[in-house]
Design an enzyme around this catalytic site. Structure first.
Site, PDB file in Angstrom:
ATOM      1  N   LYS A 182       0.891  -1.315   0.150  1.00  0.00           N
ATOM      2  CA  LYS A 182      -0.023   0.211   0.048  1.00  0.00           C
ATOM      3  C   LYS A 182       0.789   1.227  -0.245  1.00  0.00           C
ATOM      4  CE  LYS A 182      -1.749   2.704   2.748  1.00  0.00           C
ATOM      5  NZ  LYS A 182      -1.594   4.071   1.963  1.00  0.00           N
ATOM      6  N   GLU A 257      10.195   0.716  10.705  1.00  0.00           N
ATOM      7  CA  GLU A 257      11.403   1.900  10.499  1.00  0.00           C
ATOM      8  C   GLU A 257      10.749   3.189  10.489  1.00  0.00           C
ATOM      9  OE1 GLU A 257      13.434   4.334   9.521  1.00  0.00           O
ATOM     10  OE2 GLU A 257      13.519   3.443   7.299  1.00  0.00           O
ATOM     11  N   CYS A 291      14.413  10.216   7.414  1.00  0.00           N
ATOM     12  CA  CYS A 291      14.359   9.810   9.165  1.00  0.00           C
ATOM     13  C   CYS A 291      15.964   9.934   9.300  1.00  0.00           C
ATOM     14  CB  CYS A 291      13.651   8.692   9.288  1.00  0.00           C
ATOM     15  SG  CYS A 291      13.961   7.262   7.905  1.00  0.00           S
ATOM     16  N   GLU A 392      10.664  15.615  15.193  1.00  0.00           N
ATOM     17  CA  GLU A 392      11.014  15.436  13.605  1.00  0.00           C
ATOM     18  C   GLU A 392      10.098  16.298  12.657  1.00  0.00           C
ATOM     19  OE1 GLU A 392      11.874  11.564  11.329  1.00  0.00           O
ATOM     20  OE2 GLU A 392       9.834  11.904  11.173  1.00  0.00           O
TER      21      GLU A 392
HETATM   22  P1  NAI Z   1       2.264   8.568   7.981  1.00  0.00           P
HETATM   23  O1  NAI Z   1       3.247   7.513   9.126  1.00  0.00           O
HETATM   24  O2  NAI Z   1       1.107   8.584   8.666  1.00  0.00           O
HETATM   25  O3  NAI Z   1       2.334   7.815   6.660  1.00  0.00           O
HETATM   26  C1  NAI Z   1       2.748   6.724   6.007  1.00  0.00           C
HETATM   27  C2  NAI Z   1       2.068   5.731   5.452  1.00  0.00           C
HETATM   28  O4  NAI Z   1       1.492   5.078   6.426  1.00  0.00           O
HETATM   29  C3  NAI Z   1       1.277   6.108   4.264  1.00  0.00           C
HETATM   30  O5  NAI Z   1       1.295   5.069   3.429  1.00  0.00           O
HETATM   31  C4  NAI Z   1       0.000   6.232   4.929  1.00  0.00           C
HETATM   32  O6  NAI Z   1      -1.091   6.018   4.151  1.00  0.00           O
HETATM   33  C5  NAI Z   1       0.021   5.228   6.031  1.00  0.00           C
HETATM   34  N1  NAI Z   1      -0.858   5.285   7.197  1.00  0.00           N
HETATM   35  C6  NAI Z   1      -1.280   6.370   7.867  1.00  0.00           C
HETATM   36  N2  NAI Z   1      -2.112   6.073   8.866  1.00  0.00           N
HETATM   37  C7  NAI Z   1      -2.341   4.899   8.764  1.00  0.00           C
HETATM   38  C8  NAI Z   1      -3.176   3.885   9.564  1.00  0.00           C
HETATM   39  N3  NAI Z   1      -4.069   4.350  10.616  1.00  0.00           N
HETATM   40  N4  NAI Z   1      -2.995   2.605   9.337  1.00  0.00           N
HETATM   41  C9  NAI Z   1      -2.390   1.945   8.232  1.00  0.00           C
HETATM   42  N5  NAI Z   1      -1.420   2.983   7.379  1.00  0.00           N
HETATM   43  C10 NAI Z   1      -1.675   4.340   7.836  1.00  0.00           C
HETATM   44  O7  NAI Z   1       3.081   9.889   7.986  1.00  0.00           O
HETATM   45  P2  NAI Z   1       2.493  11.248   7.282  1.00  0.00           P
HETATM   46  O8  NAI Z   1       1.412  11.536   8.144  1.00  0.00           O
HETATM   47  O9  NAI Z   1       2.283  11.154   5.649  1.00  0.00           O
HETATM   48  O10 NAI Z   1       3.714  12.038   7.722  1.00  0.00           O
HETATM   49  C11 NAI Z   1       3.831  12.806   8.948  1.00  0.00           C
HETATM   50  C12 NAI Z   1       5.042  12.692   9.548  1.00  0.00           C
HETATM   51  O11 NAI Z   1       5.546  11.619   9.848  1.00  0.00           O
HETATM   52  C13 NAI Z   1       6.325  13.368   8.467  1.00  0.00           C
HETATM   53  O12 NAI Z   1       6.425  14.847   8.570  1.00  0.00           O
HETATM   54  C14 NAI Z   1       7.489  12.803   9.295  1.00  0.00           C
HETATM   55  O13 NAI Z   1       7.870  13.428  10.360  1.00  0.00           O
HETATM   56  C15 NAI Z   1       6.983  11.488   9.515  1.00  0.00           C
HETATM   57  N6  NAI Z   1       7.409  10.149   8.462  1.00  0.00           N
HETATM   58  C16 NAI Z   1       8.671   9.424   8.638  1.00  0.00           C
HETATM   59  C17 NAI Z   1       8.938   8.645   7.565  1.00  0.00           C
HETATM   60  C18 NAI Z   1      10.228   7.955   7.853  1.00  0.00           C
HETATM   61  O14 NAI Z   1      10.855   7.686   6.686  1.00  0.00           O
HETATM   62  N7  NAI Z   1      10.474   7.425   9.003  1.00  0.00           N
HETATM   63  C19 NAI Z   1       8.284   8.711   6.315  1.00  0.00           C
HETATM   64  C20 NAI Z   1       6.982   9.451   6.525  1.00  0.00           C
HETATM   65  C21 NAI Z   1       6.615  10.309   7.236  1.00  0.00           C
END
Ligand code: NAI
Ligand code: MG
Length: 498
Positions: A182, A257, A291, A392
């Site tokens: 996904k 991660e 990250c 972050e």
């Molecule tokens: P997120 O973690 O909510 O989204 C990443 C993925 O998770 C997307 O595919 C999203 O559709 C999915 N997702 C979101 N809520 C979910 C749920 N309840 N159940 C299953 N899947 C779900 O991150 P978001 O909101 O896009 O970004 C917010 C912050 O998160 C960023 O500003 C950054 O600080 C951090 N982040 C860190 C990442 C990393 O590489 N560790 C990558 C993306 C975001």
């Protein structure tokens, strides 16, 4: 936008389920936004719960059916064929990924080239998941087998979609699992292109499925699905906490991660020119959207002013611009919400009393004003309690924190809920060992930064994650261990005889 221009956009209307291209059952078509222009660049499908159900059913049937009988060396051959197709597709994939997430085409090309090696690495592991024989006595033969965990849900972020997908699907397919991928709602397209290549490589139907969708619907449904054995997720710590709750009812397995707030420590005895090259690169590369990047730059007080000046000067030489132009250094933030988050943290930095040394604004030149561009930003006089040092940000914002001596550097470095990566610069080899051994992070770089390979285990301490990706043990998270004990005599006494 007017109908005629919408009609001209590339249209991705189908999900990839069970080896077929199908329309969403209960999802919708959305416009995927190019963050360099703020305008739609493609039409993309979002799957809903019913689509996840279909994809999981296909993945389960493939797992119980043909895929289970395919030996490791044939899985390796399929992965190698896929790696070759992937390699040939790098020019198009780099452009598609850049349209969706705004990072430089040039950087995507480099990352995709490395991903070919990653897929080859996973292929090389596919027939090496060996068990052990356990010596007891000659009445039993005891041994372990490593068996695939089952259907894996891969939940992918928007900051490096193809790389995150590579680390998950490469390991899971090599291990003999099947997958439902996904992608993030902000970057749905590149995984669909991968599905095309997987199909062409000849993977059996149902082994690999792609359902782009929103996190709260498709994502959450995948996590809760009783027929999904494991979730492998890269994204925010907050969403991982949700997932643990959502997966609790069927004790789902997770690899996470997650976020980071990496300390990049510069001691006064360092080769300062190289340290500054690395620290400025890791503050702004990928527009700060990784990250792993060093968002907290800890600098020994005797060289602090020099480093601040170097950051100020370097910020002015960063060419921010369209990601399609190879001579640019930095593209936009990947989506509007991330731009707003970064700008709000720049305000928090000022409110909390940090000194804004460079940058700090959205870019308003006519060419870039409609995109999500922000200046490379530097704050000095930061203490580790400020919001810009704690959270972050995921934007190109460096926080420069002064320290005195090793103990204080280590205390500040570890004073964070995160523990993914860290860097340190010193010419003193004893200090390199002393300090690196006390840092709470899954990856510590000494006199370098952001060095990542398929062969180096990667993952977080503390709130930065669970488990590791990459390395010789990369398949572990996708395998269960079965211990089998076979009696050589078949004798079993009647406990109730007397
Ligand atoms: P997120 O973690 O909510 O989204 C990443 C993925 O998770 C997307 O595919 C999203 O559709 C999915 N997702 C979101 N809520 C979910 C749920 N309840 N159940 C299953 N899947 C779900 O991150 P978001 O909101 O896009 O970004 C917010 C912050 O998160 C960023 O500003 C950054 O600080 C951090 N982040 C860190 C990442 C990393 O590489 N560790 C990558 C993306 C975001
Ligand atoms: Mg979220």
């Amino acid at each position: 936008m007017p109908h005629e221009s919408r009609a001209a956009l590339p249209r991705y209307e189908h999900l990839y389920i069970n080896g077929e291209w199908v329309k969403p059952l209960d999802g919708e078509l959305i416009e995927s936004i190019d963050p360099a222009t703020g305008r739609p660049w493609a039409i993309a499908p979002m799957g809903g719960r019913a689509d996840i159900d279909r994809a999981v059913a296909a993945a389960r049937a493939a797992f119980n059916g043909p895929w289970r009988r395919i030996p490791g060396y044939e899985r390796a051959a399929l992965l190698r064929r896929f790696a070759d197709l992937f390699s040939a597709a790098i020019p198009e994939l780099a452009v598609i990924e850049s349209r969706d997430n705004g990072n430089l085409v040039r950087e995507h090309r480099a990352s995709l080239t490395a991903q070919v090696q990653w897929y080859q690495w996973f292929a090389s592991l596919a027939d090496k998941a060996q068990g052990t024989t356990i010596p007891i006595d000659d009445s039993v033969h005891a041994f372990t087998s490593r068996v695939p965990v089952g259907v894996v849900g891969a939940v992918i972020p928007w900051n490096a979609p193809l790389l995150a997908t590579c680390l998950k699907i490469g390991a899971a397919l090599a291990a003999g699992c099947t997958l439902v991928v996904k992608p993030a709602e902000q970057t749905p397209v590149s995984a669909l292109e991968l599905a095309r290549l997987i199909h062409e490589a000849g993977f059996p139907p149902g082994v690999f499925n792609v359902v782009p969708g929103f996190g709260g619907t498709a994502g959450a449904h995948l996590v809760m699905h009783p027929d999904v054995s494991k979730i492998s997720f890269t994204g925010s710590t907050q969403t991982a906490k949700h997932m643990v709750r959502d997966g609790a009812d069927n004790l789902k397995r997770f690899t996470f991660e997650l976020g980071g707030k990496a300390p990049h420590i510069i001691f006064a005895d360092a080769d300062l020119d190289n340290a500054i090259n690395a620290a400025t690169a890791s503050a702004w590369r990928l527009t700060g959207q990784s990250c792993a990047l060093g968002s907290r730059v800890l600098v020994e007080r005797t060289v602090y002013e020099r480093v601040v000046e170097a950051f100020r000067t370097r910020a002015h030489s960063v060419r921010v611009g369209l990601p399609s132009i190879d001579s640019n250094h930095m593209g936009p933030q990947a989506h509007e919400a991330q731009l707003k988050k970064t700008l709000s943290y720049i305000d928090f930095g000022k409110e909390d009393g940090a000194e804004l040394v460079a940058g700090g604004h959205r870019i308003a030149t006519p060419e870039l004003a409609s995109g999500y561009f922000v200046e490379p930003t530097v704050f000095a006089g930061v203490n580790n309690g400020m919001r810009i040092a704690r959270d972050e940000i995921f934007g190109p914002v460096a926080s420069l924190i002064p320290f005195d001596g090793e103990d204080e550097a280590i205390a500040i470095a570890n004073d964070t809920p995160y523990g993914l990566t860290a860097g340190l610069w010193t010419r003193d080899v004893g200090r390199a060992h002393r300090v690196s051994s006390r840092i709470e992070a899954g990856m510590v770089w000494v006199n370098t930064y952001s060095f990542l390979r398929w062969s180096t285990p990667y993952g977080g301490f503390k709130s930065s994650g669970w488990g590791r990706e990459n390395g010789i043990d990369a398949l572990d998270p996708y395998l269960e261990t079965r211990t089998t004990v076979i009696s050589t005599t078949g004798q079993f006494p009647d406990l109730y005889a007397s």
